[in-house]
Write a protein that holds these residues in place. Structure first.
Motif, PDB file in Angstrom:
ATOM      1  N   SER A   1       1.121  -0.890  -0.490  1.00  0.00           N
ATOM      2  CA  SER A   1      -0.397  -0.355   0.084  1.00  0.00           C
ATOM      3  C   SER A   1       0.473   1.194  -0.008  1.00  0.00           C
ATOM      4  O   SER A   1       1.802   1.172   0.036  1.00  0.00           O
ATOM      5  N   THR A   2       0.750   2.426  -0.052  1.00  0.00           N
ATOM      6  CA  THR A   2       1.156   3.194  -0.481  1.00  0.00           C
ATOM      7  C   THR A   2       1.342   4.179   1.180  1.00  0.00           C
ATOM      8  O   THR A   2       2.504   4.906   1.255  1.00  0.00           O
ATOM      9  N   ARG A   3       0.905   3.696   1.851  1.00  0.00           N
ATOM     10  CA  ARG A   3       1.172   4.029   2.932  1.00  0.00           C
ATOM     11  C   ARG A   3       1.929   3.364   3.434  1.00  0.00           C
ATOM     12  O   ARG A   3       2.997   4.478   4.728  1.00  0.00           O
ATOM     13  N   ASP A   4       2.199   2.612   3.809  1.00  0.00           N
ATOM     14  CA  ASP A   4       2.781   1.659   4.252  1.00  0.00           C
ATOM     15  C   ASP A   4       4.148   0.443   4.056  1.00  0.00           C
ATOM     16  O   ASP A   4       4.366  -0.432   3.959  1.00  0.00           O
ATOM     17  N   ALA A   5       4.266   1.218   2.398  1.00  0.00           N
ATOM     18  CA  ALA A   5       5.524   0.335   1.155  1.00  0.00           C
ATOM     19  C   ALA A   5       6.394   0.279   1.742  1.00  0.00           C
ATOM     20  O   ALA A   5       7.096  -1.123   1.292  1.00  0.00           O
ATOM     21  N   GLY A   6       7.560   1.236   2.254  1.00  0.00           N
ATOM     22  CA  GLY A   6       8.135   0.779   1.697  1.00  0.00           C
ATOM     23  C   GLY A   6       8.829   1.104   4.294  1.00  0.00           C
ATOM     24  O   GLY A   6      10.196   1.226   4.413  1.00  0.00           O
ATOM     25  N   SER A   7       7.553   1.318   5.258  1.00  0.00           N
ATOM     26  CA  SER A   7       8.145   1.325   6.111  1.00  0.00           C
ATOM     27  C   SER A   7       8.931  -0.143   7.278  1.00  0.00           C
ATOM     28  O   SER A   7       8.811  -1.159   6.711  1.00  0.00           O
ATOM     29  N   LEU A   8       9.099   0.104   8.645  1.00  0.00           N
ATOM     30  CA  LEU A   8      10.175  -1.254   8.929  1.00  0.00           C
ATOM     31  C   LEU A   8       8.861  -1.500   9.643  1.00  0.00           C
ATOM     32  O   LEU A   8       9.222  -3.051   9.053  1.00  0.00           O
ATOM     33  N   SER A   9       7.830  -1.925   9.725  1.00  0.00           N
ATOM     34  CA  SER A   9       6.860  -2.688  10.266  1.00  0.00           C
ATOM     35  C   SER A   9       6.584  -3.226   8.951  1.00  0.00           C
ATOM     36  O   SER A   9       5.855  -4.050   9.218  1.00  0.00           O
ATOM     37  N   HIS A  10       6.502  -2.594   7.940  1.00  0.00           N
ATOM     38  CA  HIS A  10       5.376  -3.606   7.203  1.00  0.00           C
ATOM     39  C   HIS A  10       6.881  -4.966   6.410  1.00  0.00           C
ATOM     40  O   HIS A  10       6.467  -5.949   6.220  1.00  0.00           O
ATOM     41  N   LEU A  11       8.559  -4.449   6.890  1.00  0.00           N
ATOM     42  CA  LEU A  11       9.275  -5.385   6.272  1.00  0.00           C
ATOM     43  C   LEU A  11       9.074  -6.178   7.165  1.00  0.00           C
ATOM     44  O   LEU A  11       9.261  -6.953   6.779  1.00  0.00           O
ATOM     45  N   LEU A  12       9.228  -6.083   8.750  1.00  0.00           N
ATOM     46  CA  LEU A  12       8.883  -6.862   9.870  1.00  0.00           C
ATOM     47  C   LEU A  12       7.687  -7.607   9.651  1.00  0.00           C
ATOM     48  O   LEU A  12       7.908  -9.437   9.677  1.00  0.00           O
ATOM     49  N   ARG A  13       6.514  -7.313   9.273  1.00  0.00           N
ATOM     50  CA  ARG A  13       5.702  -8.458   9.107  1.00  0.00           C
ATOM     51  C   ARG A  13       5.357  -8.855   7.906  1.00  0.00           C
ATOM     52  O   ARG A  13       5.065 -10.316   8.095  1.00  0.00           O
ATOM     53  N   GLU A  14       6.031  -8.714   7.421  1.00  0.00           N
ATOM     54  CA  GLU A  14       5.831  -9.650   5.560  1.00  0.00           C
ATOM     55  C   GLU A  14       7.600 -10.795   6.252  1.00  0.00           C
ATOM     56  O   GLU A  14       7.305 -12.116   5.836  1.00  0.00           O
TER      57      GLU A  14
END
Length: 67
Positions: free
Chosen positions: A15-28
């Motif tokens: 999503s555009t909101r959290d595309a590069g955020s640390l939380s997104h990478l950690l969740r993935e």
């Protein structure tokens, strides 16, 4: 008991909101670990089944001693 015959990983568009955020990478990363753990658990369940039961549900026999 769940039997997974085929696994296809699902790629989600970020999503555009959290595309590069640390939380997104950690969740993935955590989702991938959980998915691999679940696949391995299912494989262990299938391998623990008796040979006759696996044969009855359609698994191929790998010990082909005669031709």
């Amino acid at each position: 008991m769940a039997i997974a015959l085929e696994h296809r990983p699902v790629r989600r568009a970020p999503s555009t909101r959290d595309a590069g955020s640390l939380s997104h990478l950690l969740r993935e990363f955590i989702e991938r670990i959980v998915s691999a753990w679940q696949r391995r658990r299912v494989e262990r369940e299938q391998e623990s089944m008796p040979y006759d039961l696996r044969k009855d549900i359609g698994y191929r026999s790998w010990d082909k001693t005669t031709r």
